[in-house]
Design a protein around this motif. Sequence first.
Motif, mmCIF file in Angstrom:
data_model
loop_
_atom_site.group_PDB
_atom_site.id
_atom_site.type_symbol
_atom_site.label_atom_id
_atom_site.label_comp_id
_atom_site.label_asym_id
_atom_site.label_seq_id
_atom_site.Cartn_x
_atom_site.Cartn_y
_atom_site.Cartn_z
ATOM 1 N N ILE A 177 0.844 -1.198 0.000
ATOM 2 C CA ILE A 177 0.000 0.000 0.000
ATOM 3 C C ILE A 177 0.880 1.248 0.000
ATOM 4 O O ILE A 177 0.650 2.190 -0.757
ATOM 5 C CB ILE A 177 -0.964 -0.015 1.212
ATOM 6 N N LYS A 178 1.916 1.220 0.834
ATOM 7 C CA LYS A 178 2.861 2.333 0.904
ATOM 8 C C LYS A 178 3.539 2.563 -0.452
ATOM 9 O O LYS A 178 3.726 3.703 -0.893
ATOM 10 C CB LYS A 178 3.914 2.019 1.972
ATOM 11 N N GLN A 179 3.919 1.467 -1.114
ATOM 12 C CA GLN A 179 4.558 1.564 -2.424
ATOM 13 C C GLN A 179 3.631 2.240 -3.441
ATOM 14 O O GLN A 179 4.061 3.081 -4.228
ATOM 15 C CB GLN A 179 4.943 0.164 -2.925
ATOM 16 N N MET A 180 2.357 1.881 -3.412
ATOM 17 C CA MET A 180 1.406 2.453 -4.369
ATOM 18 C C MET A 180 1.135 3.929 -4.072
ATOM 19 O O MET A 180 0.949 4.733 -4.982
ATOM 20 C CB MET A 180 0.095 1.661 -4.373
ATOM 21 N N ARG A 181 1.158 4.291 -2.799
ATOM 22 C CA ARG A 181 1.018 5.711 -2.439
ATOM 23 C C ARG A 181 2.206 6.514 -2.977
ATOM 24 O O ARG A 181 2.067 7.637 -3.436
ATOM 25 C CB ARG A 181 0.897 5.864 -0.932
ATOM 26 N N ARG A 182 3.376 5.899 -2.928
ATOM 27 C CA ARG A 182 4.582 6.527 -3.454
ATOM 28 C C ARG A 182 4.461 6.740 -4.971
ATOM 29 O O ARG A 182 4.825 7.782 -5.486
ATOM 30 C CB ARG A 182 5.785 5.647 -3.128
ATOM 31 N N VAL A 183 3.939 5.730 -5.674
ATOM 32 C CA VAL A 183 3.719 5.840 -7.123
ATOM 33 C C VAL A 183 2.749 6.986 -7.406
ATOM 34 O O VAL A 183 2.997 7.826 -8.276
ATOM 35 C CB VAL A 183 3.187 4.508 -7.709
ATOM 36 N N ALA A 184 1.649 7.027 -6.666
ATOM 37 C CA ALA A 184 0.644 8.080 -6.866
ATOM 38 C C ALA A 184 1.240 9.457 -6.601
ATOM 39 O O ALA A 184 0.981 10.412 -7.350
ATOM 40 C CB ALA A 184 -0.561 7.842 -5.955
ATOM 41 N N SER A 185 2.040 9.565 -5.563
ATOM 42 C CA SER A 185 2.684 10.844 -5.231
ATOM 43 C C SER A 185 3.602 11.300 -6.366
ATOM 44 O O SER A 185 3.607 12.476 -6.745
ATOM 45 C CB SER A 185 3.470 10.691 -3.927
ATOM 46 N N PHE A 186 4.356 10.358 -6.921
ATOM 47 C CA PHE A 186 5.238 10.676 -8.051
ATOM 48 C C PHE A 186 4.421 11.171 -9.244
ATOM 49 O O PHE A 186 4.749 12.191 -9.857
ATOM 50 C CB PHE A 186 6.066 9.451 -8.446
#
Length: 161
Positions: free
Chosen positions: A31-40
């Motif tokens: 979930i954290k990884q996907m939030r990072r993708v979205a932030s990018f």
Amino acid sequence: MITLIVVRHGDAEPQVEGKEDKDRKLVKKGIKQMRRVASFLDEMGYSVDRIISSPYLRTYQSAEVILDELFDSDNEKKVETFDDLTPDKDPSLFLEKVKDFADNSTILIVGHEPYLSNLVKAISGANVEIKKGGIAIVDYDLKEGKGVLKILLTQKILKLI
């Protein structure tokens, strides 16, 4: 020209006997990884028109996390699932559907390896491996039927951005 944002699902539950691979859930790290993708994507100013996922649970959940991070709750966008994105399929099936996508659109695709790297190679000729939570961005010319790999990032790099 369309922009394909190709994302490999985040970390998921380990494969265990008695549980089908397609039913594995995303874990907190994923979930954290996907939030990072979205932030990018948000920081880079990408405006996503469609979100398409494999029907496997971990990819659908990954796509939902990105959707929730990029758009507010009154947004009409939904995650679409395509069976053509399952790990055992040939990317040429999905590429046939891409021909029907709106020109000048940005499509987020969430899937699995080695399918995604084969898709990127089929489009651009680039020989890549997309790590869990990784992202590849490809500009795809619908008329020419080929594209150019613009960005390839791992979670290690996304953490630094």
